[in-house]
Design a protein around this motif. Structure first.
Motif, mmCIF file in Angstrom:
data_model
loop_
_atom_site.group_PDB
_atom_site.id
_atom_site.type_symbol
_atom_site.label_atom_id
_atom_site.label_comp_id
_atom_site.label_asym_id
_atom_site.label_seq_id
_atom_site.Cartn_x
_atom_site.Cartn_y
_atom_site.Cartn_z
ATOM 1 N N SER A 293 0.938 -1.213 0.023
ATOM 2 C CA SER A 293 0.012 -0.034 -0.034
ATOM 3 C C SER A 293 0.827 1.296 0.096
ATOM 4 O O SER A 293 0.637 2.294 -0.643
ATOM 5 C CB SER A 293 -0.936 -0.037 1.308
ATOM 6 N N SER B 263 2.232 2.009 -3.424
ATOM 7 C CA SER B 263 1.268 2.544 -4.387
ATOM 8 C C SER B 263 1.033 3.748 -4.107
ATOM 9 O O SER B 263 0.709 4.720 -5.064
ATOM 10 C CB SER B 263 0.029 1.467 -4.127
ATOM 11 N N TYR C 41 1.001 -6.612 -7.093
ATOM 12 C CA TYR C 41 0.554 -6.043 -5.480
ATOM 13 C C TYR C 41 0.640 -7.246 -4.542
ATOM 14 O O TYR C 41 0.103 -8.550 -4.991
ATOM 15 C CB TYR C 41 -0.776 -5.174 -5.779
ATOM 16 N N GLY D 267 -3.627 0.285 -4.692
ATOM 17 C CA GLY D 267 -3.174 -0.214 -6.052
ATOM 18 C C GLY D 267 -3.689 0.738 -7.121
ATOM 19 O O GLY D 267 -3.344 1.010 -7.977
ATOM 20 N N GLY E 72 0.846 -5.366 -11.303
ATOM 21 C CA GLY E 72 2.089 -4.713 -10.862
ATOM 22 C C GLY E 72 2.634 -4.362 -12.490
ATOM 23 O O GLY E 72 3.000 -3.167 -12.640
ATOM 24 N N GLY F 174 0.402 -1.091 -13.121
ATOM 25 C CA GLY F 174 0.668 -0.078 -12.247
ATOM 26 C C GLY F 174 1.999 0.499 -12.733
ATOM 27 O O GLY F 174 2.152 1.659 -12.712
#
Length: 521
Positions: free
Chosen positions: A334, A337, A363, A378, A404, A407
């Motif tokens: 977290s 992120s 994540y 995320g 991931g 992201g």
């Protein structure tokens, strides 16, 4: 593992990549290369070499397109970014030694990706045309989506991005619309053939007798139809003319220029071969990559003590300011992120491009992390990356798994460029994890039905799945499907990123101001 062992593993993977690159460079092979030269014609890469400025770099894109398919590696097309009369241009060149330059499904995908890059980065386009049109054996995968090629030419022109077609041979049927929809057209005497239907088709359709020259030759189009803007005597003359056309574009970059002077990194790029272990489960420090790539090895880290699994910070690269996001320990929590979301917002406020260095398994999962809000955190990172408007450049240096990958600005998030090191892997999850999940589901299903579980079959299934997912996560497989723009030697990282940044600055470099949508808090 030691640095020497890391190096040996990377060099072995590089050798494998280079062997496949060699297939693309060979084109249709010696027989067709000699036949082409025997007709007094240049090869695709020879044309590119004469087109670009002497001793200037050419950043080839998607050279492994079509790898692992029934079609040749390289997809009978060369694409890349080169400098012509001081202007960076997107260049494409049909390879007529491969099935006459006919387009297969991977040729189309490669050409469309080149158009995406030209439009996003505001690069003039020069198409070196010699193609027999669509490979009819694959027409079902080409005809419907193929119209996008002509759509792109008109959209580029409408956006004020010049398009130039240099026709060296056939450009027939649908291919006739390439010169037909380009801003500038150059044709070669007694070589260029541009018509919607050749003499046999005209004979069948209308009963009219005709020949290539009167129907679609360069002189006819220069004197009669007006399709040719320039009439070249031979191929070198056509390429000289193309250089003059680009010189007269009066093209100006719209992004800010780089610093006039900048220092080289303090550490040797050769050492990049030592950084990444062959077993991607072994962590490595991405700062060892960053300091060997950025100007002066100067990196001002942002929030270094918070969310340490993601390294973020500011630097310059070939004189351009950049923000860097690099995975340090694989997993995104977290804190990482939220840190990333804030950093992306700051880059957009300052109009600074972002570079993403991927080495993530995704994540974090588990009850503690779900209760702690990993989904919404995320989502904040993905929201910020998806709505960011500064140029993004992604480089896969290790693992890039699951959300991931999203992201960290994977292909679906439209980075301006995405390259991979030969050490990279990308998939929904690691092979062992994916095989294990399938095994657990199968075991639970058997228990629910009250049936015994076949452990021997389970072991065979896991081995098969692991092998398949491993193969499908490797750079050759991914690059063959154009999920990246090429697999690069780690030692070339600084040069490739610099070329990408320079190209991106042909367009305005502007961040979004507040338009990130709702961040779930």
């Amino acid at each position: 593992m030691t640095a020497a062992e890391n190096r040996a593993a990377v060099l072995a993977k590089l050798a494998e990549i280079e062997a496949e690159h060699a297939k693309a460079l060979a084109g249709g092979g010696p027989k067709y290369t000699e036949r082409h030269h025997g007709r007094g014609k240049l090869l695709a890469r020879e044309r590119v070499e004469l087109l670009v400025d002497p001793d200037s770099p050419f950043l080839e894109l998607s050279p492994l397109a079509g790898w692992g398919s029934e079609y040749p590696v390289g997809a009978s097309l060369v694409t890349g970014i080169g400098v012509i009369e001081g202007t960076e241009c997107l260049i494409t060149a049909n390879d007529p030694t491969v099935r006459g330059g006919a387009s297969n499904p991977w040729t189309l995908r490669k050409a469309l990706r080149a158009d995406e890059i030209a439009l996003a980065n505001r690069l003039p386009v020069v198409n070196l045309v010699e193609s027999g049109g669509a490979d009819l054996t694959g027409q079902k995968e080409i005809f419907i989506p193929g119209g996008a090629l002509f759509r792109d030419l008109t959209r580029l022109s409408a956006a004020g991005i010049p398009t130039v077609a240099v026709v060296f041979g056939n450009s027939t049927a649908g291919g006739a619309y390439v010169p037909g929809m380009s801003d500038h057209v150059i044709m070669v005497k007694e070589r260029s053939k541009v018509f919607l239907g050749g003499p046999p088709l005209v004979k069948m359709a209308t009963g009219e007798e005709s020949d290539d020259e009167s129907l679609g030759g360069a002189e006819m189009h220069a004197r009669v139809s007006g399709l040719a803007d320039h009439f070249a005597l031979d191929e070198p003359d056509a390429l000289r003319t193309a250089r003059r056309v680009v010189a007269r574009l009066n093209w100006r970059k719209q992004g800010p220029p780089p610093a006039d002077d900048y220092p080289e990194p303090l550490f040797d790029a050769e050492e990049l071969l030592d950084v990444v272990p062959p077993d991607l489960r072994t962590p490595f420090d991405p700062r060892e990559v960053i300091v060997r790539v950025v100007d002066g090895s100067e990196f001002d880290e942002f929030k270094p003590l918070y969310g340490p699994s993601l390294v973020t910070g500011w630097a310059r690269l070939h004189g351009y300011p950049v923000g860097v996001l690099a995975n340090a320990r694989g997993v995104l929590f977290s804190a990482e992120s939220q840190k990333a979301a804030q950093f992306v917002q700051l880059a957009n406020q300052r109009d600074i491009p972002l570079i993403f260095l991927h080495n993530t398994t995704g994540y974090m999962v588990g009850k503690e992390y779900e209760q702690g809000g990993i989904i919404k955190h995320g989502a904040q990172m993905i929201n910020a990356v998806a709505n960011s408007r500064v140029p993004h450049i992604s480089l896969l240096i290790g693992a890039s798994y699951g959300a991931g990958h999203y992201g960290m600005c994977g292909r679906a998030y439209e980075p301006r460029f995405l390259f991979a090191w030969p050490t990279a892997k990308s998939a929904v999850m690691g092979p062992a994890q994916l095989a294990g999940v399938l095994s657990i589901v199968a075991r639970q299903s058997a228990a629910a039905r009250g049936k015994p579980y076949d452990e021997e079959a389970d072991a065979a299934l896991r081995a098969m799945v692991e092998q398949r997912i491993e193969a499908e996560s490797l750079p050759l497989f991914l690059s063959g499907r154009l999920y990246d723009d090429g697999v690069i030697d780690p030692r070339d990282t600084r040069t490739v990123l610099g070329l990408c940044l320079s190209a991106a600055h042909s367009a305005p470099v502007e961040g979004v101001r507040g338009g990130f949508g709702v961040f779930r808090m």
